[in-house]
Design a protein around this motif. Structure first.
Motif, PDB file in Angstrom:
ATOM      1  N   ALA A 232       0.832  -1.205   0.000  1.00  0.00           N
ATOM      2  CA  ALA A 232       0.000   0.000   0.000  1.00  0.00           C
ATOM      3  C   ALA A 232       0.871   1.262   0.000  1.00  0.00           C
ATOM      4  N   TYR A 233       2.036   1.175   0.600  1.00  0.00           N
ATOM      5  CA  TYR A 233       2.941   2.324   0.638  1.00  0.00           C
ATOM      6  C   TYR A 233       3.546   2.612  -0.732  1.00  0.00           C
ATOM      7  N   TYR A 234       4.025   1.593  -1.419  1.00  0.00           N
ATOM      8  CA  TYR A 234       4.683   1.777  -2.716  1.00  0.00           C
ATOM      9  C   TYR A 234       3.699   2.110  -3.833  1.00  0.00           C
ATOM     10  N   SER A 235       2.482   1.632  -3.730  1.00  0.00           N
ATOM     11  CA  SER A 235       1.509   1.883  -4.798  1.00  0.00           C
ATOM     12  C   SER A 235       1.269   3.379  -5.006  1.00  0.00           C
ATOM     13  N   ARG A 236       1.315   4.142  -3.940  1.00  0.00           N
ATOM     14  CA  ARG A 236       1.075   5.586  -4.047  1.00  0.00           C
ATOM     15  C   ARG A 236       2.236   6.316  -4.707  1.00  0.00           C
ATOM     16  N   LEU A 237       3.420   5.704  -4.701  1.00  0.00           N
ATOM     17  CA  LEU A 237       4.561   6.345  -5.361  1.00  0.00           C
ATOM     18  C   LEU A 237       4.364   6.383  -6.874  1.00  0.00           C
ATOM     19  N   VAL A 238       3.513   5.508  -7.377  1.00  0.00           N
ATOM     20  CA  VAL A 238       3.150   5.503  -8.795  1.00  0.00           C
ATOM     21  C   VAL A 238       1.885   6.328  -9.013  1.00  0.00           C
ATOM     22  N   SER A 239       0.891   6.130  -8.163  1.00  0.00           N
ATOM     23  CA  SER A 239      -0.413   6.758  -8.399  1.00  0.00           C
ATOM     24  C   SER A 239      -0.416   8.268  -8.193  1.00  0.00           C
ATOM     25  N   ILE A 240       0.336   8.772  -7.240  1.00  0.00           N
ATOM     26  CA  ILE A 240       0.327  10.208  -6.966  1.00  0.00           C
ATOM     27  C   ILE A 240       0.841  11.023  -8.158  1.00  0.00           C
ATOM     28  N   PRO A 241       2.008  10.712  -8.749  1.00  0.00           N
ATOM     29  CA  PRO A 241       2.454  11.524  -9.892  1.00  0.00           C
ATOM     30  C   PRO A 241       1.522  11.431 -11.103  1.00  0.00           C
ATOM     31  N   LEU A 242       0.920  10.269 -11.318  1.00  0.00           N
ATOM     32  CA  LEU A 242      -0.020  10.149 -12.434  1.00  0.00           C
ATOM     33  C   LEU A 242      -1.269  10.993 -12.177  1.00  0.00           C
TER      34      LEU A 242
ATOM     35  N   TRP B  21      -3.218  18.504 -13.318  1.00  0.00           N
ATOM     36  CA  TRP B  21      -2.585  19.643 -14.005  1.00  0.00           C
ATOM     37  C   TRP B  21      -3.284  19.890 -15.330  1.00  0.00           C
ATOM     38  N   TRP B  22      -3.481  18.844 -16.098  1.00  0.00           N
ATOM     39  CA  TRP B  22      -4.137  18.991 -17.395  1.00  0.00           C
ATOM     40  C   TRP B  22      -5.528  19.598 -17.216  1.00  0.00           C
TER      41      TRP B  22
ATOM     42  N   TRP C  96       4.084  22.770 -11.753  1.00  0.00           N
ATOM     43  CA  TRP C  96       2.894  22.184 -11.115  1.00  0.00           C
ATOM     44  C   TRP C  96       3.303  21.002 -10.234  1.00  0.00           C
ATOM     45  N   MET C  97       4.121  20.112 -10.791  1.00  0.00           N
ATOM     46  CA  MET C  97       4.537  18.924 -10.046  1.00  0.00           C
ATOM     47  C   MET C  97       5.321  19.309  -8.792  1.00  0.00           C
ATOM     48  N   ALA C  98       6.154  20.323  -8.905  1.00  0.00           N
ATOM     49  CA  ALA C  98       6.924  20.773  -7.738  1.00  0.00           C
ATOM     50  C   ALA C  98       5.989  21.358  -6.677  1.00  0.00           C
ATOM     51  N   LEU C  99       5.064  22.220  -7.097  1.00  0.00           N
ATOM     52  CA  LEU C  99       4.129  22.814  -6.142  1.00  0.00           C
ATOM     53  C   LEU C  99       3.212  21.759  -5.523  1.00  0.00           C
ATOM     54  N   MET C 100       2.702  20.874  -6.348  1.00  0.00           N
ATOM     55  CA  MET C 100       1.808  19.836  -5.845  1.00  0.00           C
ATOM     56  C   MET C 100       2.590  18.787  -5.042  1.00  0.00           C
ATOM     57  N   GLY C 101       3.892  18.742  -5.242  1.00  0.00           N
ATOM     58  CA  GLY C 101       4.736  17.837  -4.465  1.00  0.00           C
ATOM     59  C   GLY C 101       4.649  18.132  -2.976  1.00  0.00           C
ATOM     60  N   VAL C 102       4.539  19.412  -2.633  1.00  0.00           N
ATOM     61  CA  VAL C 102       4.387  19.776  -1.223  1.00  0.00           C
ATOM     62  C   VAL C 102       3.041  19.255  -0.725  1.00  0.00           C
ATOM     63  N   GLY C 103       1.994  19.439  -1.520  1.00  0.00           N
ATOM     64  CA  GLY C 103       0.683  18.903  -1.168  1.00  0.00           C
ATOM     65  C   GLY C 103       0.694  17.389  -1.117  1.00  0.00           C
TER      66      GLY C 103
ATOM     67  N   ALA D 141      -1.735  26.475  -6.195  1.00  0.00           N
ATOM     68  CA  ALA D 141      -1.908  26.624  -7.638  1.00  0.00           C
ATOM     69  C   ALA D 141      -2.365  28.035  -7.992  1.00  0.00           C
ATOM     70  N   ARG D 142      -3.328  28.537  -7.261  1.00  0.00           N
ATOM     71  CA  ARG D 142      -3.917  29.840  -7.574  1.00  0.00           C
ATOM     72  C   ARG D 142      -2.958  30.994  -7.281  1.00  0.00           C
ATOM     73  N   LEU D 143      -2.242  30.905  -6.180  1.00  0.00           N
ATOM     74  CA  LEU D 143      -1.403  32.022  -5.761  1.00  0.00           C
ATOM     75  C   LEU D 143       0.023  31.974  -6.305  1.00  0.00           C
ATOM     76  N   MET D 144       0.477  30.791  -6.736  1.00  0.00           N
ATOM     77  CA  MET D 144       1.881  30.694  -7.137  1.00  0.00           C
ATOM     78  C   MET D 144       2.092  30.333  -8.604  1.00  0.00           C
ATOM     79  N   LEU D 145       1.152  29.652  -9.239  1.00  0.00           N
ATOM     80  CA  LEU D 145       1.382  29.252 -10.633  1.00  0.00           C
ATOM     81  C   LEU D 145       0.469  30.003 -11.592  1.00  0.00           C
ATOM     82  N   PHE D 146      -0.831  29.917 -11.390  1.00  0.00           N
ATOM     83  CA  PHE D 146      -1.787  30.578 -12.281  1.00  0.00           C
ATOM     84  C   PHE D 146      -2.273  31.877 -11.657  1.00  0.00           C
TER      85      PHE D 146
END
Length: 136
Positions: A36-46, A52-53, A76-83, A124-129
């Motif tokens: 369950a821990y490793y599965s999110r390492l794939v699912s989160i970036p996807l 983002w799209w 986006w990926m960097a900003l959402m990485g914190v989230g 996203a609203r305050l830093m990217l768009f």
């Protein structure tokens, strides 16, 4: 666009992202016998890529990042990485507190997604768009 409409569209994107995130995590655990821990390492970036799209085409369509497509995605990926750290941390706590969720990571994914949603919208609203598109 009004803030409430932006937030609503962002939440729609979040639901789409959640379906991708939870669906991939659950599939990897159920059919791939992944942790369950490793599965999110794939699912989160996807899921982050899907959100983002959606957000660049819908939620923030009237705004621009001032970046090229690939650069915008990386930002986006960097900003959402914190989230994602907030999301994953909540997820891990839920797995520890409720060990049965190791078989049902989609449920723990929901908890992490809810906690990270407001943080991600603000970022996203305050830093990217942040800039309105101008007619050229």
């Amino acid at each position: 666009m009004k803030l409430s409409r932006q937030f609503f569209l962002f939440m729609i994107g979040g639901v789409i992202g959640f379906v991708v995130d939870a669906g991939i995590a659950q599939a990897l655990v159920t059919w791939g016998d992944w942790s369950a821990y490793y599965s999110r390492l794939v699912s989160i970036p996807l899921a982050a890529t899907v959100t983002w799209w959606w957000n660049r085409r819908q939620t923030f369509a009237s705004h621009e990042s001032g970046r090229g497509l690939f650069s915008e995605w990386l930002h986006w990926m960097a900003l959402m990485g914190v989230g994602a750290v907030v999301n994953y941390g909540t997820y891990v706590v839920l797995l520890i507190v409720f060990p049965a969720l190791h078989r049902w990571p989609a449920i723990a994914t929901a908890g992490g997604s809810v906690v990270a949603a407001v943080f991600n919208f603000s970022t996203a609203r305050l830093m990217l768009f942040k800039d309105a598109k101008t007619s050229a």
